[in-house]
Structures are given as C-alpha cells and as structure tokens.
Write a protein that holds these residues in place. Structure first.
Motif, PDB file in Angstrom:
ATOM      1  N   LEU A  61       0.850  -1.186   0.000  1.00 39.78           N
ATOM      2  CA  LEU A  61       0.000   0.000   0.000  1.00 39.78           C
ATOM      3  C   LEU A  61       0.889   1.241   0.000  1.00 39.78           C
ATOM      4  CD1 LEU A  61      -2.638  -0.996   2.712  1.00 39.78           C
ATOM      5  CD2 LEU A  61      -2.710  -1.400   0.251  1.00 39.78           C
ATOM      6  N   TYR A  62       0.388   2.300  -0.558  1.00 38.68           N
ATOM      7  CA  TYR A  62       1.145   3.538  -0.584  1.00 38.68           C
ATOM      8  C   TYR A  62       0.237   4.606  -0.004  1.00 38.68           C
ATOM      9  CZ  TYR A  62      -1.625   4.450  -4.830  1.00 38.68           C
ATOM     10  OH  TYR A  62      -2.653   4.652  -5.722  1.00 38.68           O
ATOM     11  N   GLU A  63       0.675   5.689   0.565  1.00 43.77           N
ATOM     12  CA  GLU A  63       1.762   6.542   0.144  1.00 43.77           C
ATOM     13  C   GLU A  63       2.879   6.559   1.179  1.00 43.77           C
ATOM     14  OE1 GLU A  63      -1.218   9.511   0.566  1.00 43.77           O
ATOM     15  OE2 GLU A  63      -1.114  10.059  -1.568  1.00 43.77           O
ATOM     16  N   PRO A  64       4.012   7.244   0.876  1.00 44.29           N
ATOM     17  CA  PRO A  64       5.047   7.399   1.892  1.00 44.29           C
ATOM     18  C   PRO A  64       4.613   8.400   2.952  1.00 44.29           C
ATOM     19  CG  PRO A  64       5.627   8.634  -0.074  1.00 44.29           C
ATOM     20  CD  PRO A  64       4.395   7.837  -0.418  1.00 44.29           C
ATOM     21  N   PRO A  65       5.074   8.222   4.201  1.00 47.95           N
ATOM     22  CA  PRO A  65       4.729   9.194   5.244  1.00 47.95           C
ATOM     23  C   PRO A  65       5.522  10.483   5.072  1.00 47.95           C
ATOM     24  CG  PRO A  65       6.237   7.552   6.106  1.00 47.95           C
ATOM     25  CD  PRO A  65       5.891   7.109   4.705  1.00 47.95           C
ATOM     26  N   ASP A  66       4.956  11.568   5.576  1.00 50.68           N
ATOM     27  CA  ASP A  66       5.703  12.818   5.607  1.00 50.68           C
ATOM     28  C   ASP A  66       6.801  12.739   6.661  1.00 50.68           C
ATOM     29  OD1 ASP A  66       4.442  14.722   3.716  1.00 50.68           O
ATOM     30  OD2 ASP A  66       2.654  14.272   4.896  1.00 50.68           O
ATOM     31  N   THR A  67       7.857  13.471   6.431  1.00 51.83           N
ATOM     32  CA  THR A  67       8.945  13.541   7.396  1.00 51.83           C
ATOM     33  C   THR A  67       8.668  14.669   8.377  1.00 51.83           C
ATOM     34  OG1 THR A  67      10.532  12.715   5.782  1.00 51.83           O
ATOM     35  CG2 THR A  67      11.420  13.843   7.695  1.00 51.83           C
ATOM     36  N   SER A  68       8.638  14.349   9.666  1.00 54.83           N
ATOM     37  CA  SER A  68       8.374  15.336  10.708  1.00 54.83           C
ATOM     38  C   SER A  68       9.685  15.953  11.182  1.00 54.83           C
ATOM     39  CB  SER A  68       7.662  14.664  11.890  1.00 54.83           C
ATOM     40  OG  SER A  68       7.681  15.501  13.026  1.00 54.83           O
ATOM     41  N   PRO A  69       9.659  17.217  11.596  1.00 52.26           N
ATOM     42  CA  PRO A  69      10.858  17.793  12.225  1.00 52.26           C
ATOM     43  C   PRO A  69      11.301  17.017  13.460  1.00 52.26           C
ATOM     44  CG  PRO A  69       9.322  19.527  11.622  1.00 52.26           C
ATOM     45  CD  PRO A  69       8.604  18.223  11.421  1.00 52.26           C
ATOM     46  N   LEU A  70      10.392  16.179  14.034  1.00 55.55           N
ATOM     47  CA  LEU A  70      10.762  15.350  15.174  1.00 55.55           C
ATOM     48  C   LEU A  70      11.480  14.074  14.757  1.00 55.55           C
ATOM     49  CD1 LEU A  70       7.537  15.667  17.371  1.00 55.55           C
ATOM     50  CD2 LEU A  70       9.742  16.782  17.720  1.00 55.55           C
ATOM     51  N   GLU A  71      11.518  13.810  13.443  1.00 49.98           N
ATOM     52  CA  GLU A  71      12.167  12.606  12.945  1.00 49.98           C
ATOM     53  C   GLU A  71      13.620  12.560  13.410  1.00 49.98           C
ATOM     54  OE1 GLU A  71      11.515   9.095  10.726  1.00 49.98           O
ATOM     55  OE2 GLU A  71      10.141  10.789  10.802  1.00 49.98           O
ATOM     56  N   ARG A 214      14.939  23.178  14.142  1.00 45.62           N
ATOM     57  CA  ARG A 214      13.853  22.226  13.886  1.00 45.62           C
ATOM     58  C   ARG A 214      12.573  22.663  14.589  1.00 45.62           C
ATOM     59  NH1 ARG A 214      15.101  15.944  13.120  1.00 45.62           N
ATOM     60  NH2 ARG A 214      16.912  16.071  11.760  1.00 45.62           N
ATOM     61  N   LEU A 215      12.739  23.223  15.768  1.00 44.01           N
ATOM     62  CA  LEU A 215      11.562  23.659  16.510  1.00 44.01           C
ATOM     63  C   LEU A 215      10.833  24.769  15.762  1.00 44.01           C
ATOM     64  CD1 LEU A 215      10.156  23.103  19.253  1.00 44.01           C
ATOM     65  CD2 LEU A 215      11.339  25.128  20.112  1.00 44.01           C
ATOM     66  N   ALA A 216      11.581  25.644  15.093  1.00 43.78           N
ATOM     67  CA  ALA A 216      10.954  26.722  14.328  1.00 43.78           C
ATOM     68  C   ALA A 216      10.088  26.145  13.209  1.00 43.78           C
ATOM     69  CB  ALA A 216      12.025  27.641  13.759  1.00 43.78           C
ATOM     70  N   ALA A 217      10.596  25.132  12.496  1.00 44.77           N
ATOM     71  CA  ALA A 217       9.813  24.498  11.430  1.00 44.77           C
ATOM     72  C   ALA A 217       8.581  23.810  12.000  1.00 44.77           C
ATOM     73  CB  ALA A 217      10.681  23.494  10.678  1.00 44.77           C
ATOM     74  N   LEU A 218       8.761  23.173  13.141  1.00 45.38           N
ATOM     75  CA  LEU A 218       7.642  22.495  13.791  1.00 45.38           C
ATOM     76  C   LEU A 218       6.582  23.506  14.232  1.00 45.38           C
ATOM     77  CD1 LEU A 218       7.027  19.538  14.597  1.00 45.38           C
ATOM     78  CD2 LEU A 218       7.979  20.046  16.838  1.00 45.38           C
TER      79      LEU A 218
END
Length: 758
Positions: A61-71, A214-218
């Motif tokens: 099954l697809y789709e790929p997950p989004d990448t979180s700034p917490l990754e 990263r926190l700013a993007a989050l």
C-alpha cells in the motif's frame, strides 16, 4: 524447431494478472478505513492462499509518510517509569510510554475523572515539545492539563486543554512551549465527553528537547493548523503548485472565490486543482460532478469532468505530489491536505457558450462541499490528438509493465495491461512505437532492461532465422491504440556494441560483438536487414519504420548510415543525439538535446520537407525538465518552447520505464526522480503528464492561430500575430534557466485565450 516459451506461461500469468487486478482494487478499499480493512482482509488472504501460492508478494500500500521535524529526535519519555491513578482492567500505565501510538486500543485507562498519569525522567531534563495521543473514536474529546515539575511538588503548566472540544484523532496533539527543566511530567484529565465515569485514556505520550532550527519548522506547521477551523475545507488552486500534504494551503493564494472559470476551445482538455484540507480528519471523502449546461441548450456530460485525487510519492527522499489516482474515495488524515485534479474534456462538437455546473465533495460526518464551474467554450476547434502535428516520442518499455504486473511478456495478460496504458499515451498525440530489435539495446541502465522483440537464432548451418512475433504483436497493439505514424527500432548501434542470439546447435544463448565499418558489422546486420525489410514490406510497415540510434558518436553513425543506405535504402533513420549540421540530410527523424539548440533555420528547412525535427530531455538538464520534483509549469513550457524555436515536437526518455516501486519512490540510483517514467501503473496519469499534454495543446493552438492570422492579412490580424510572436520569443532555454516557467506560461496561455476570440 525450439519451443516458444511464451505459451507455457499463459495460464499462470492470467492468474497472476487476476491477482494483481484484485490487489490494485483492494488497495483503494484497504486505504479507506480500519473496519473495511478488517472485513476484506480474509478475502484477500483467501485469494492469495488458494491457487496463487506461487505468486510473488503483492505491491505494498502507498503513500510514503511525511517527514516530521521530530524525525530522528530522542523521545525522552520512551520506557520511562510511570505512575498513575489506578488503571482499569489490564490497561496499565506502561502502555503510555511503550513507543506505540498506531493502535487506539493499546492505551492506559483510569476510571472516574479526575485521573492523572505522571512520567518520571529520573533526572532533570530540558523539554520544549510534547506529543500526546488520547484515545480516539466515536467523536469523543477530552479536557486535560499537562504540567511539569523539577521536584514533584511545584508544578508549572506546559499545555492547557481544559476548554478543549475538538475530538481526538490518530494524529494526536502537539504542544510546543518555552524550554523547561523537568524531571516529572503529569497529565490530569478533567473531562471526558462520553462520561467522566469512563475516565481518562492515553495511547502514548512523548517528550522532546528539539533544536531551535527544527523547533521553528515544527512551530510554523503547528501554528498553521491551529488556525484551521474543524471540518473539511476546500478551494480551487493552481496547476502550477505541488501542494504539500502536511500543511494547509495559503488561502489568500488560492483566491477569494470558490469558482473555476476557464476558457477552452472545442476539443480541448482544461485542468485545475481543487485543494481539500482538514485539521481533524475526514473519512470517506468522495468526488462527483454535475453536467455542465449552457443557457442556449448545450451540455457537457458529467462523464467528461474528470476528478482524481492527487497522491504523493518520494523524490530524492522528499514527499511530492504527482500521481493522479483512480481511487473512488479516500480518508483524509487529521492535519492533512489533499489536492484533487479536475479536468474538463470539452467535446469537439460542443456549441460555443458559457457552461455551468459544479463539483461536490461529500464526506462522512461532514457537510458536503460544493464548487461551481463556469467554462467559456470558444468557437475554435482543436483537432483530436491523432491529428495533432506535434511529433511526440515518449519511449516505452513494455518489459517494465510486464515485471510490475507480474505477467509473462507478450502473453494475453501482458496485452491486457498494456492496452489502456498505450491509450493514455495516444491521448497526448504520441506518434512513435518504441521497439527493440536486439537484446539490451541500452545495456542495463534501467531497472528493467529491454529484451529484444525480435528473436535471433543461428541455425546449425550458420544461417540466421528471425522470429518477429513479439515485434508484430506490439506494433499491432500500438496501432490499435492510435499510435500509428512511426515505428522506431532500437538499435543497430547499442551501447555495448554487442548482443545475444540463440545457438540452435547448443540450445543456449551466445554473445556476439560488432563494430560499424568492420566485417563483423556486415556479417551481423546484412542478413537481418534483408529479412527485416521483407517482413516489413509484407506487413505494410516499411514506409514508416526507422532504424533508431541513441546518442551515438559520429565515428559510429557515419559508417552505420552508409551501410544502411546501401543495404536497406527503404528503411528510414532516426537519431536522438548530435546537432551537427552535416546530419541534417542524413537523418529522417532527428532529435537534438535541448542544449545547445539547433539552428532554427535548419529546423524550418527540414520541417518544410516533412522531416520530424525535435528536441529531447532525459537525465538533464535539471531545469527545465519533467522530473517528479520539477515545477509543473516546466512540463507545459515544453510545448510553447517547441513552437517558439521551430521544432516539430519533443522526445522524452521515457514514458514508463519504471523503478522498483514507482507508486512509493520515484528515485533511481542512476537518474533523477521520475526521469524514467511520466505515468504510473494502473495506468495512473500524473501532474507532469497532464501539464505536458497542456503544452502540446498550446502548440497546436499556436499552429492554428498562426495560419489563420497570416491568411487573414488584416491590420488587426498582423498586430495579433506580432503580439503572439513577441511572447513566444521569450521562450528560450537561457531565460527559463534563470526565471520560473509559470509566469511566462500563464501569460502566453492568457494571450491565446484572447486571440482565440478574433
């Protein structure tokens, strides 16, 4: 005679094709809801376990997950000691820090609010972000407060949701706050919308000390969603955008109106994107359209209004919107956006006028959304794709189709999956059937190397025999699907300058090498060309067949051309490669790389003689191109550029030479993402393919307008033609390397709409 291996696999491959078809249908269903997944899983497993045990693993099954700034950040709460109000049954506090948040059923539970749960970090740690998943389901919501403490005595509020009324979702809640030093973090529940007796429930809680960048993007992502009201939202957007899935669209950029008001010629297809977004999720989102009706009595049937969800794929590890999916409905996860590709295929015999209708988007437990459409159909008529003059040559790889769908090449099942795929290609005005006349004409540069559609056998007496069954079958299918102008055969000059044949004496494959200008070349190709010419003449294909070469240097091309003209003068020659002026009379179908451009005078001279003269893009340039992560307007730019520079069309490597799992990741180790294919299995179209087709339509409209305005010869017509040529003169390779393609494409598009009223 050696047996043909194709026959032995037909029955097995019909079964595999059936499994694949069922799997692809179930993929749509399985992506909708957990209840339907549970209900249908026994059906799927039963099919795969009864009579299809030898089938390869189904496509994921697809789709790929989004990448979180917490990754990649450390979850400080994982497996930490926890204390809590007495838990119900076996719903122990450790569930809240076990690292799993995907299942709502795996949670800590304590009855009779107020109840609390405390995480002990064992030492004072810095925190600035917490993620919390409470139990979700049945529309319930919780009121609670999250506090931190350094000693367990003095507490400060980190997040206050004691006035919350938003139902919990599988996305959970993210809290960002000024960095605090804490040993203990406590969640206290003050209300459960179902019943305070039912208590509080935590599926998972995570804590982070996120670096400032990263926190700013989050924070930007979090604050954007915080401004979105609950429910399902939507508005028409732009085909120039690849809308991100993890952020709400900028509403101001979408425009204040929800109406779409395009101009279209009769016979033209026009497109836009409808963007849907939701903060708290929407299930069973469906799409429908009304007929478009005109006050004068005309109608564009609803069946000609295309509505396709846009899916996401990976491109160099980035999640990018590109696939136009065939699913009839989708769930929208909380805090997600979902574009919809909207197209109107205006009938060629539609009466001019303004046609009005609407798109409806209903979803479970949401108010249906409605979006009006008013398309102005202009009097001019765009010919059907089969009559377009644009010489489109998107290389095909039927072996990739066979591998992806797990069918034997050239079996009935292979033909069944190829046909709709080729019809999609023909809808863009494709002129050329890509065929192979020897083994691995391009070596192993693609994930699925090309086999030969002609089987070479050296008999025991040293003579040659050639089996054209696969070649004939593919050409016949291309013609059936509307690809009829040219047959391009690769190649007498393969990249390795070697091929293989079946040795009748040993029953094994053997390799042979050859080089233009050497006796080995004539010994290999002389018998083939004699046989091939006779076969093509018998089939009626001789006049449109080209021996095609790809990026071969002059020292190889010159002796090969001389040999071809001497031994098989009725065969034509095609080349994608050098733009050396000395080739202008030697090559029948000549395609040069986009840079440096061919002298426009040479292009005009050749086109006047009916000799296709095109440009191509492949693994470069980085801009402009039609990669998965290219700006969509660059695809449309190609058609305008061809009209401006005097080319008769475009060649692209390639249409469908898939990577391993194209619906998940479009990247390939050797080439930029999406370079090897424009469309997806299904067949599923793409943003790139539809925008390329838009540019080809523009090329045809420019051709029609140029001829009409020149024929009129009035001062008004001359002025209009000058304006058109002035805009087209700005479509240059140098300019698009420095400036975005979209503004110029949109300016030219608006001018074409204006000039179409003259």
């Amino acid at each position: 005679m050696l047996p043909k291996p194709r026959e032995a696999g037909r029955r097995r491959n019909r079964a595999f094709a059936l499994a694949d078809l069922l799997t692809q249908e179930l993929v749509d269903v399985l992506s909708h809801s957990r209840a339907r997944r549970v209900a249908l899983w026994p059906l799927l497993t039963g099919l795969l376990c009864s009579g299809l045990r030898a089938a390869p693993q189904i496509h994921s099954l697809y789709e790929p997950p989004d990448t979180s700034p917490l990754e990649g950040q450390m979850n400080l709460f994982l497996k930490a000691p926890v204390t809590a109000s007495p838990h119900w049954s076996d719903r122990a506090p450790t569930f809240a820090v076990d690292g799993s948040h995907d299942s709502a059923g795996a949670h800590w539970a304590a009855e009779n609010i107020p109840v609390w749960l405390t995480v002990d970090l064992q030492e004072t740690r810095n925190l600035n972000a917490i993620r919390l998943w409470t139990y979700w389901g049945n529309g319930r919501y919780y009121e609670y407060v999250v506090e931190g403490s350094g000693d367990g005595e003095e507490w400060s509020v980190l997040a206050d949701r004691r006035d919350n009324t938003t139902p919990a979702t599988s996305t959970g809640e993210l809290f960002i706050f000024e960095r605090a030093s804490c040993r203990y973090v406590r969640v206290t529940f003050t209300h459960n919308s179902v019943s305070n007796v039912a208590g509080g429930h935590i599926v998972e809680i995570e804590g982070y000390d996120v670096p400032e960048k990263r926190l700013a993007a989050l924070r930007v992502e979090h604050e954007a969603w915080a401004l979105v009201e609950p429910g399902l939202h939507g508005a028409f957007g732009s085909t120039d955008m690849r809308y991100p899935r993890n952020a709400p669209p900028e509403v101001d950029a979408l425009g204040a109106t929800k109406a779409w008001t395009p101009n279209a010629w009769r016979g033209e297809t026009v497109n836009t994107q409808l963007v849907l977004w939701t903060r708290n999720g929407a299930s069973q989102v469906r799409l429908s359209a009304t007929p478009l009706t005109c006050a004068e009595g005309g109608e564009i049937p609803a069946s000609r209004v295309g509505l396709r969800f846009v899916r996401y794929v990976l491109a160099d590890s980035r999640v990018v919107a590109d696939v136009l999916d065939t699913a009839s409905r989708l769930d929208l996860q909380p805090q997600s956006a979902r574009p919809v590709w909207v197209s109107i295929d205006v009938p060629g015999d539609a009466s001019p006028g303004v046609y009005e209708g609407s798109v409806s988007v209903p979803a479970r437990n949401c108010e249906p959304l409605g979006f009006p459409i008013r398309v102005r159909v202009q009097p001019r008529v765009l010919p059907s794709p089969s009559e377009w003059s644009f010489h489109l040559d998107l290389w095909q790889n039927p072996y990739a189709i066979a591998r992806y769908h797990r069918v034997e090449p050239w079996s009935d099942a292979h033909m069944a999956v190829l046909e709709p795929h080729l019809r999609l290609l023909a809808s863009a005005g494709q002129k050329c059937a890509t065929t192979t006349i020897l083994y691995q004409a391009w070596g192993t540069q693609t994930y699925d190397p090309y086999d030969s559609m002609v089987k070479w056998t050296r008999r025991t007496d040293g003579s040659w025999s050639f089996d054209y069954d696969d070649f004939d079958q593919y050409v016949e299918l291309c013609e059936k699907c509307g690809i009829t102008k040219s047959i391009n055969c690769y190649s007498m000059l393969p990249w390795t300058m070697r091929t293989r044949y079946l040795d009748e004496a040993t029953g094994e494959y053997a390799a042979m090498s050859f080089h233009p200008g050497k006796p080995s070349f004539e010994q290999v190709w002389g018998p083939f060309l004699k046989s091939f010419t006779a076969h093509l003449r018998e089939r009626g294909w001789l006049g449109k067949t080209h021996i095609a070469m790809d990026e071969r240097p002059p020292e190889l091309m010159t002796p090969a051309i001389d040999f071809l003209r001497r031994v098989a003068p009725e065969l034509k020659i095609a080349l994608a490669g050098s733009n050396s002026p000395e080739l202008k009379e030697k090559i029948d179908d000549w395609c040069v790389f986009i840079s440096p451009p061919l002298d426009p005078a040479i292009a005009r001279e050749r086109i006047a003689k009916g000799m296709p003269t095109t440009f191509y893009i492949c693994c470069g340039p980085g801009r402009p191109n039609t990669f998965t992560n290219s700006p969509p307007a660059e695809s449309a730019w190609m058609g305008y550029y061809a009209a401006a520079q005097g080319y008769s069309g475009l060649l692209r490597w390639a249409f469908d030479s898939y990577v391993q799992d194209p619906l998940l990741d479009t990247s390939y180790v050797r080439w930029p993402p999406g370079d090897c294919f424009l469309v997806y299995p299904g067949p599923r179209s793409s943003i790139r393919f539809e925008r390329l087709r838009e540019g080809i339509q523009a090329y045809e409209k420019i051709r029609v307008l140029r001829a009409d305005l020149k024929q009129r010869g009035t001062e008004e017509a001359k002025g209009a033609l000058e304006r058109l040529e002035a805009v087209l003169s700005r479509f240059s390779y140098g300019r698009v390397r420095k400036e975005p393609a979209a503004p110029l494409v949109n300016e030219a598009k608006a001018l074409l709409a204006e000039l179409s009223t003259l």
